[in-house]
Design a protein around this motif. Structure first.
Motif, mmCIF file in Angstrom:
data_model
loop_
_atom_site.group_PDB
_atom_site.id
_atom_site.type_symbol
_atom_site.label_atom_id
_atom_site.label_comp_id
_atom_site.label_asym_id
_atom_site.label_seq_id
_atom_site.Cartn_x
_atom_site.Cartn_y
_atom_site.Cartn_z
ATOM 1 N N GLY A 75 0.804 -1.226 0.000
ATOM 2 C CA GLY A 75 0.000 0.000 0.000
ATOM 3 C C GLY A 75 0.835 1.273 0.000
ATOM 4 O O GLY A 75 0.348 2.339 -0.344
ATOM 5 N N TYR A 76 2.094 1.151 0.378
ATOM 6 C CA TYR A 76 2.995 2.312 0.405
ATOM 7 C C TYR A 76 3.724 2.415 -0.931
ATOM 8 O O TYR A 76 4.375 1.469 -1.371
ATOM 9 C CB TYR A 76 4.026 2.187 1.528
ATOM 10 N N GLN A 77 3.656 3.567 -1.555
ATOM 11 C CA GLN A 77 4.358 3.855 -2.808
ATOM 12 C C GLN A 77 5.010 5.236 -2.628
ATOM 13 O O GLN A 77 4.506 6.229 -3.130
ATOM 14 C CB GLN A 77 3.370 3.883 -3.977
ATOM 15 N N LEU A 78 6.107 5.287 -1.894
ATOM 16 C CA LEU A 78 6.752 6.556 -1.559
ATOM 17 C C LEU A 78 7.854 6.882 -2.552
ATOM 18 O O LEU A 78 8.351 6.002 -3.260
ATOM 19 C CB LEU A 78 7.318 6.478 -0.141
ATOM 20 N N PRO A 79 8.279 8.148 -2.605
ATOM 21 C CA PRO A 79 9.391 8.508 -3.488
ATOM 22 C C PRO A 79 10.634 7.661 -3.197
ATOM 23 O O PRO A 79 10.867 7.236 -2.059
ATOM 24 C CB PRO A 79 9.647 9.976 -3.151
ATOM 25 N N ASP A 80 11.444 7.427 -4.219
ATOM 26 C CA ASP A 80 12.612 6.551 -4.111
ATOM 27 C C ASP A 80 13.594 6.971 -3.030
ATOM 28 O O ASP A 80 14.264 6.126 -2.433
ATOM 29 C CB ASP A 80 13.350 6.478 -5.455
ATOM 30 N N ASP A 81 13.704 8.262 -2.764
ATOM 31 C CA ASP A 81 14.699 8.733 -1.802
ATOM 32 C C ASP A 81 14.197 8.717 -0.353
ATOM 33 O O ASP A 81 14.931 9.087 0.558
ATOM 34 C CB ASP A 81 15.185 10.131 -2.178
ATOM 35 N N TYR A 82 12.975 8.272 -0.102
ATOM 36 C CA TYR A 82 12.435 8.240 1.250
ATOM 37 C C TYR A 82 12.978 7.048 2.033
ATOM 38 O O TYR A 82 13.272 6.003 1.462
ATOM 39 C CB TYR A 82 10.904 8.147 1.225
ATOM 40 N N LEU A 83 13.069 7.232 3.342
ATOM 41 C CA LEU A 83 13.336 6.136 4.277
ATOM 42 C C LEU A 83 12.136 6.022 5.209
ATOM 43 O O LEU A 83 11.471 7.017 5.508
ATOM 44 C CB LEU A 83 14.602 6.399 5.083
ATOM 45 N N ALA A 84 11.883 4.798 5.654
ATOM 46 C CA ALA A 84 10.757 4.551 6.553
ATOM 47 C C ALA A 84 11.266 3.885 7.820
ATOM 48 O O ALA A 84 12.155 3.041 7.778
ATOM 49 C CB ALA A 84 9.730 3.656 5.866
ATOM 50 N N LEU A 85 10.687 4.274 8.925
ATOM 51 C CA LEU A 85 11.002 3.671 10.204
ATOM 52 C C LEU A 85 9.776 2.872 10.634
ATOM 53 O O LEU A 85 8.700 3.435 10.829
ATOM 54 C CB LEU A 85 11.331 4.738 11.244
ATOM 55 N N TYR A 86 9.925 1.554 10.712
ATOM 56 C CA TYR A 86 8.845 0.676 11.147
ATOM 57 C C TYR A 86 8.995 0.412 12.631
ATOM 58 O O TYR A 86 10.081 0.033 13.101
ATOM 59 C CB TYR A 86 8.885 -0.651 10.374
ATOM 60 N N GLN A 87 7.905 0.619 13.373
ATOM 61 C CA GLN A 87 7.874 0.338 14.802
ATOM 62 C C GLN A 87 6.830 -0.735 15.063
ATOM 63 O O GLN A 87 5.644 -0.503 14.820
ATOM 64 C CB GLN A 87 7.482 1.583 15.594
ATOM 65 N N GLU A 88 7.258 -1.854 15.547
ATOM 66 C CA GLU A 88 6.316 -2.948 15.792
ATOM 67 C C GLU A 88 5.312 -2.612 16.879
ATOM 68 O O GLU A 88 4.214 -3.175 16.908
ATOM 69 C CB GLU A 88 7.062 -4.232 16.140
ATOM 70 N N ASP A 89 5.643 -1.707 17.795
ATOM 71 C CA ASP A 89 4.744 -1.366 18.892
ATOM 72 C C ASP A 89 3.735 -0.285 18.546
ATOM 73 O O ASP A 89 2.913 0.073 19.378
ATOM 74 C CB ASP A 89 5.553 -0.910 20.120
ATOM 75 N N GLY A 90 3.785 0.250 17.333
ATOM 76 C CA GLY A 90 2.818 1.264 16.931
ATOM 77 C C GLY A 90 1.456 0.655 16.687
ATOM 78 O O GLY A 90 1.305 -0.557 16.532
ATOM 79 N N GLY A 91 0.463 1.484 16.649
ATOM 80 C CA GLY A 91 -0.879 0.993 16.392
ATOM 81 C C GLY A 91 -1.885 2.114 16.442
ATOM 82 O O GLY A 91 -1.595 3.253 16.080
ATOM 83 N N PHE A 92 -3.083 1.782 16.931
ATOM 84 C CA PHE A 92 -4.131 2.800 17.025
ATOM 85 C C PHE A 92 -5.012 2.535 18.233
ATOM 86 O O PHE A 92 -5.083 1.418 18.750
ATOM 87 C CB PHE A 92 -4.968 2.862 15.741
ATOM 88 N N LEU A 93 -5.659 3.601 18.661
ATOM 89 C CA LEU A 93 -6.627 3.554 19.757
ATOM 90 C C LEU A 93 -8.007 3.832 19.192
ATOM 91 O O LEU A 93 -8.159 4.652 18.283
ATOM 92 C CB LEU A 93 -6.304 4.628 20.801
ATOM 93 N N LEU A 94 -9.014 3.182 19.732
ATOM 94 C CA LEU A 94 -10.397 3.488 19.378
ATOM 95 C C LEU A 94 -10.789 4.726 20.189
ATOM 96 O O LEU A 94 -11.303 4.632 21.304
ATOM 97 C CB LEU A 94 -11.299 2.295 19.691
ATOM 98 N N SER A 95 -10.517 5.886 19.636
ATOM 99 C CA SER A 95 -10.526 7.137 20.399
ATOM 100 C C SER A 95 -11.854 7.455 21.072
ATOM 101 O O SER A 95 -11.877 7.804 22.257
ATOM 102 C CB SER A 95 -10.071 8.295 19.521
ATOM 103 N N GLU A 96 -12.956 7.360 20.366
ATOM 104 C CA GLU A 96 -14.225 7.685 21.014
ATOM 105 C C GLU A 96 -14.609 6.645 22.056
ATOM 106 O O GLU A 96 -15.190 6.982 23.091
ATOM 107 C CB GLU A 96 -15.328 7.879 19.979
ATOM 108 N N ARG A 97 -14.286 5.387 21.814
ATOM 109 C CA ARG A 97 -14.544 4.352 22.821
ATOM 110 C C ARG A 97 -13.678 4.602 24.055
ATOM 111 O O ARG A 97 -14.107 4.342 25.183
ATOM 112 C CB ARG A 97 -14.281 2.951 22.262
ATOM 113 N N CYS A 98 -12.463 5.103 23.860
ATOM 114 C CA CYS A 98 -11.598 5.440 25.001
ATOM 115 C C CYS A 98 -12.239 6.520 25.856
ATOM 116 O O CYS A 98 -12.222 6.430 27.093
ATOM 117 C CB CYS A 98 -10.227 5.903 24.510
#
Length: 192
Positions: A129-152
């Protein structure tokens, strides 16, 4: 219902609802006031979800706060019995010297956070799903995610009320004044 409280929280969104619960957990007599419904679409925490990650690119000094936040999210989940924090992994990407990538990398290095650095092509192979410019670098963090904000928000408010807090939606604060005995808050319904 009483009109005297140890603490009055104005705004029962993402921050205010959490403050109500934490104060109630500490034995405070708490009133939470919001001019809208709880939750509502007029605040910064509205909508289905919000991203969360440990390596905050804005400034590495946030990392200890985020580590504590993860602990508190798990405490809320345990208290309410609802899964609110979803760990999916997350990506921060930009040019190598851009603030997003370089800031996230600095946070990871400074706080010894698990991460992977991916080139643009490596990122696309792994996550098509990611199609970034050739010169980009990405930092993957396994602990990242999301919160169900309104449920919180809902769960923070409900847990606060279980501990005796009063939470009032649709009650606008008109003004407040300092008195000899504390603070007086006047709303569209009452004075506290």
């Amino acid at each position: 219902m009483t009109n005297t409280f140890d603490t009055i929280v104005v705004g029962v969104g993402g921050m205010g609802s959490a403050a109500c619960w934490q104060l109630a957990r500490r034995g405070q007599k708490v009133l939470g006031l919001d001019q809208f419904d709880i939750p509502h679409a007029s605040g910064s925490s509205h909508g289905i979800n919000r991203i969360i990650r440990l390596a905050y690119y804005e400034d590495p000094s946030y990392v200890p706060l985020l580590k504590r936040a993860y602990e508190l999210w798990r405490e809320l989940e345990f208290a309410c019995g609802e899964h609110l924090l979803h760990i999916t992994g997350s990506i921060d990407a930009s040019e190598p010297d851009g603030i997003v990538f370089s800031g996230a990398l600095e946070s990871c290095k400074l706080h010894d956070l698990s991460h992977e650095v991916l080139t643009s092509s490596e990122l696309t192979r792994r996550f098509p799903g990611y199609q970034l410019p050739d010169d980009y670098l990405a930092l993957y963090q396994e602990d990242g995610g999301f919160l169900l904000s309104e449920r919180c928000i809902v769960q923070h408010a409900e847990e606060a009320m279980k501990l005796g807090a009063e939470i009032h939606g649709r009650e606008e604060v008109l003004d407040w004044t300092a008195t000899e005995n504390g603070i007086s808050v006047r709303t569209t319904r009452d004075i506290y």
